[in-house]
Motif scaffolding. Structure first.
Motif, short mmCIF file in Angstrom:
data_model
loop_
_atom_site.label_atom_id
_atom_site.label_comp_id
_atom_site.label_asym_id
_atom_site.label_seq_id
_atom_site.Cartn_x
_atom_site.Cartn_y
_atom_site.Cartn_z
N UNK A 430 21.75 41.90 21.39
CA UNK A 430 21.42 42.76 21.21
C UNK A 430 19.06 42.46 20.52
N UNK A 431 18.39 43.19 20.54
CA UNK A 431 17.47 43.07 19.86
C UNK A 431 17.56 43.56 18.99
N UNK A 432 16.38 43.60 17.70
CA UNK A 432 15.41 44.16 16.76
C UNK A 432 14.90 45.10 16.78
N UNK A 433 14.87 46.38 15.36
CA UNK A 433 13.83 47.36 15.43
C UNK A 433 13.02 46.92 13.98
N UNK A 434 11.64 47.09 14.61
CA UNK A 434 10.85 47.54 13.33
C UNK A 434 9.60 48.95 13.09
N UNK A 435 9.26 49.14 12.08
CA UNK A 435 8.68 50.07 12.35
C UNK A 435 6.88 49.51 11.34
N UNK A 436 6.61 49.89 12.76
CA UNK A 436 4.90 49.77 11.85
C UNK A 436 3.86 50.32 11.23
N UNK A 437 3.18 49.97 10.20
CA UNK A 437 2.39 50.74 9.48
C UNK A 437 2.56 51.74 9.86
N UNK A 438 2.51 52.61 11.09
CA UNK A 438 2.20 53.65 11.44
C UNK A 438 3.27 54.47 11.55
#
Length: 455
Positions: A430-438
Motif C-alpha cells: 500500500x501507498x500512504x496519503x498526505x494532506x497538503x497546506x490546502x
C-alpha cells in the motif's frame, strides 16, 4: 522554609519572559517553567491530586499499588507521591518513550513494563490495556487513569490557573499549552476564562493525533491517526479531561519543528526543556505571529525538563538520523508533492461505484492502487493485485459495489515526514496519503519515495 515531604514543594513555578525567540512577536510572551517542580514536570501537580482524591474516596488504601499507563512524567509524579506515602508503583509505557524516562522511574523504585506503540488502544498489548489488566489482577491496586480522571483537570484549575492569574496580575490575554491528557490545558483554561471570558486559549497538537480535526469537524477519524515521534502531546483517543469548549484554537506542529525549537529554547533562552515544550512554543509563536497585538500577553506552559531527552532531541546523531538537523538535506512528503507538475487530481473511487467502473478507472489512469471515498473522507482502498485475486475467485464481484471489495484505508502521514520515515510506513502493498497546506489529499507510493531518494 521546612517542608514535611518532597510533594509539599510542588507548584509556584516561575514565569519567564521569552526574549530572543519572541522578539518579532507583537505583545509579550511568557513561559511558565514547570521543570521547577520536584519531579521536573507539571505532571507532579495532578499526580498528587489523583492520589489524594483516591485516598479520600477510600479507593487507595495503605500498602496499595499504584498502576498507571504513562509517557513518563505522570509516572514520576506518582512515584514521588508513592515514596512519600508508602505505596508501590507499576507503570506501563509505550516503547517510543526515551530510555531516560524509564531509567528515572526505576531509580525512584517503580516497576516499568514497556509496551508496543503502534497498536490500537484496545489492543491487549497497548500500554492502556496492560495497565487496566494489572489493576484487575493485583489486589489493593489503584489505576489513576490520568486520561479520564477529572482530578487531573481539577489540579490545574486549583493551582496552575490561579498561579498564572496572580503572576500576571490578571493581564494575561492568551494561554497556550500542548494537549495530551488535557488536564493542564483545560483545567488552567477553565480557571482563566472564569476570571476573564475574553482570554483566548490555543491548544498545541501534533500530526498523527486526533484533536485538531475533532475540534474543527466533530469527526473522530481513526484513519488519520498514525505514528509520530514527539512525546507527551497528542492522542489517538479522546480523554475525558479534554474539554474542547475550553480550547478556542488548535495548532498542529511537526516532529521536526518541535525538536528544533526544543534545542533553540536551550541555546537561545537558557531553558533546558523537554520535547513537547518545543512543540508548545513553536505552535504558540506561529499562531501569535498572525494574531497577537501590542498590549497582549501570552503565557505558554513548558511541561518538563531536558534530561528526559538527552538520547533524542539533544543528541546530534539521533537528530541527523531523523533528518532534523539542517546539515543533512532530507526530502519530505512536502518535497515530493511540490515537485508534481501542473494541477494535481487524486485518482479515487467512490464507495458506491461499481467494481467494473473502478477497474476501468485504474486501467485508464495506469495506477495500481487508489483510495476509496465517501462524503469527502477516505474510507478504504483498492489495489489491483488483491482486486484481481478476488475477481478470479468470484467473477461476479465485477458487478458488485466497491464497498463490497475494498480494503482498509491507506495511512495518512505528516506533510513533513522524511523519506526514511515514509519508507518505514509504506506497507508491503500500500501507498500512504498526505494532506497538503490546502487540505488536498495526495497519494505517495513506493515509486515516489524511490525517485526522491535518487534526486
Amino acid at each position: 522554609m521546612i517542608y514535611n515531604s518532597i510533594i509539599d514543594t510542588i507548584g509556584n513555578t516561575p514565569m519567564i519572559r521569552l526574549n530572543k525567540l519572541a522578539k518579532d512577536i507583537k505583545g509579550e510572551v511568557l513561559v511558565k517553567v514547570e521543570y521547577f517542580n520536584p519531579g521536573n514536570s507539571m505532571k507532579d501537580r495532578m499526580a498528587v491530586k489523583m492520589v489524594e482524591d483516591a485516598e479520600k474516596a477510600g479507593v487507595l488504601k495503605p500498602g496499595g499499588t499504584i498502576i498507571e499507563g504513562t509517557s513518563g512524567n505522570t509516572g514520576m509524579g506518582l512515584a514521588l507521591a508513592a515514596v512519600a506515602k508508602g505505596y508501590k508503583c507499576i507503570f506501563t509505557m509505550a516503547d517510543k518513550q526515551s530510555k531516560e524516562k524509564i531509567d528515572i522511574l526505576k531509580a525512584v523504585g517503580a516497576e516499568v513494563i514497556v509496551c508496543p506503540t503502534n497498536v490500537s488502544p484496545e489492543d491487549p498489548r497497548s500500554y492502556y490495556s496492560v495497565a487496566k489488566k494489572l489493576n484487575r489482577d493485583i489486589p489493593n491496586s489503584f489505576y489513576p487513569n490520568q486520561y479520564d480522571n477529572l482530578s487531573n483537570t481539577a489540579a490545574h484549575y486549583e493551582t496552575t490557573g490561579p498561579e498564572i492569574w496572580k503572576d500576571t496580575d490578571g493581564k494575561i490575554t492568551h494561554y497556550a499549552a500542548g494537549v495530551g491528557t488535557g488536564g493542564s490545558m483545560c483545567g488552567t483554561a477553565k480557571y482563566l476564562k472564569e476570571q476573564n471570558p475574553n482570554v483566548v486559549t490555543v491548544g498545541i497538537d501534533t500530526y498523527g493525533s486526533v484533536f485538531k480535526k475533532y475540534k474543527e469537524t466533530g469527526i473522530f477519524d481513526e484513519k488519520e491517526v498514525y505514528p509520530y515521534l514527539t512525546e507527551g502531546i497528542g492522542e489517538d483517543i479522546l480523554p475525558k479531561n479534554v474539554d474542547f469548549d475550553m480550547i478556542d484554537h488548535f495548532v498542529k506542529v511537526t516532529d521536526k519543528d518541535s525538536a528544533v525549537m526544543t534545542r533553540r529554547l536551550a541555546r537561545e533562552e537558557g531553558l533546558f526543556v523537554g520535547w513537547s515544550c518545543g512543540s508548545a512554543v513553536h505552535g504558540a509563536l506561529e499562531w501569535a505571529k498572525e494574531n497577537l497585538k501590542e498590549g497582549d500577553q501570552m503565557v505558554i506552559i513548558l511541561p518538563d525538563h531536558g534530561t528526559r531527552y538527552l538520547g533524542k532531541v539533544y543528541n546530534d546523531e539521533w537528530m541527523r538520523n531523523h533528518g532534523f538537523l539542517e546539515d543533512r538535506t532530507f526530502s519530505t512528503a512536502r518535497d515530493i508533492i511540490s515537485q508534481r507538475n501542473g494541477a494535481y487530481t487524486l485518482v479515487s473511487s467512490l464507495k458506491s461505484d461499481s467494481v467494473r467502473d473502478a477497474i476501468g478507472l485504474m486501467n485508464k489512469t495506469s495506477v495500481s492502487q487508489i483510495p476509496v471515498m465517501e462524503n469527502g473522507e477516505v474510507v478504504g482502498s483498492l489495489t489491483d493485485n488483491k482486486l484481481l485475486a478476488k475477481i478470479i475467485d468470484n467473477p461476479s464481484l465485477k458487478d458488485a459495489k466497491v464497498a463490497d471489495v475494498m480494503e482498509d484505508s491507506m495511512h495518512f502521514v505528516a506533510l513533513d515526514s522524511t523519506l526514511d520515515v515514509l519508507s518505514s510506513m509504506v506497507e508491503k502493498e500500500k501507498a500512504v496519503l498526505v494532506r497538503d497546506a490546502q487540505d488536498q489529499i495526495h497519494i505517495i507510493t513506493k515509486h515516489d519515495i524511490l525517485e526522491a531518494f535518487t534526486k
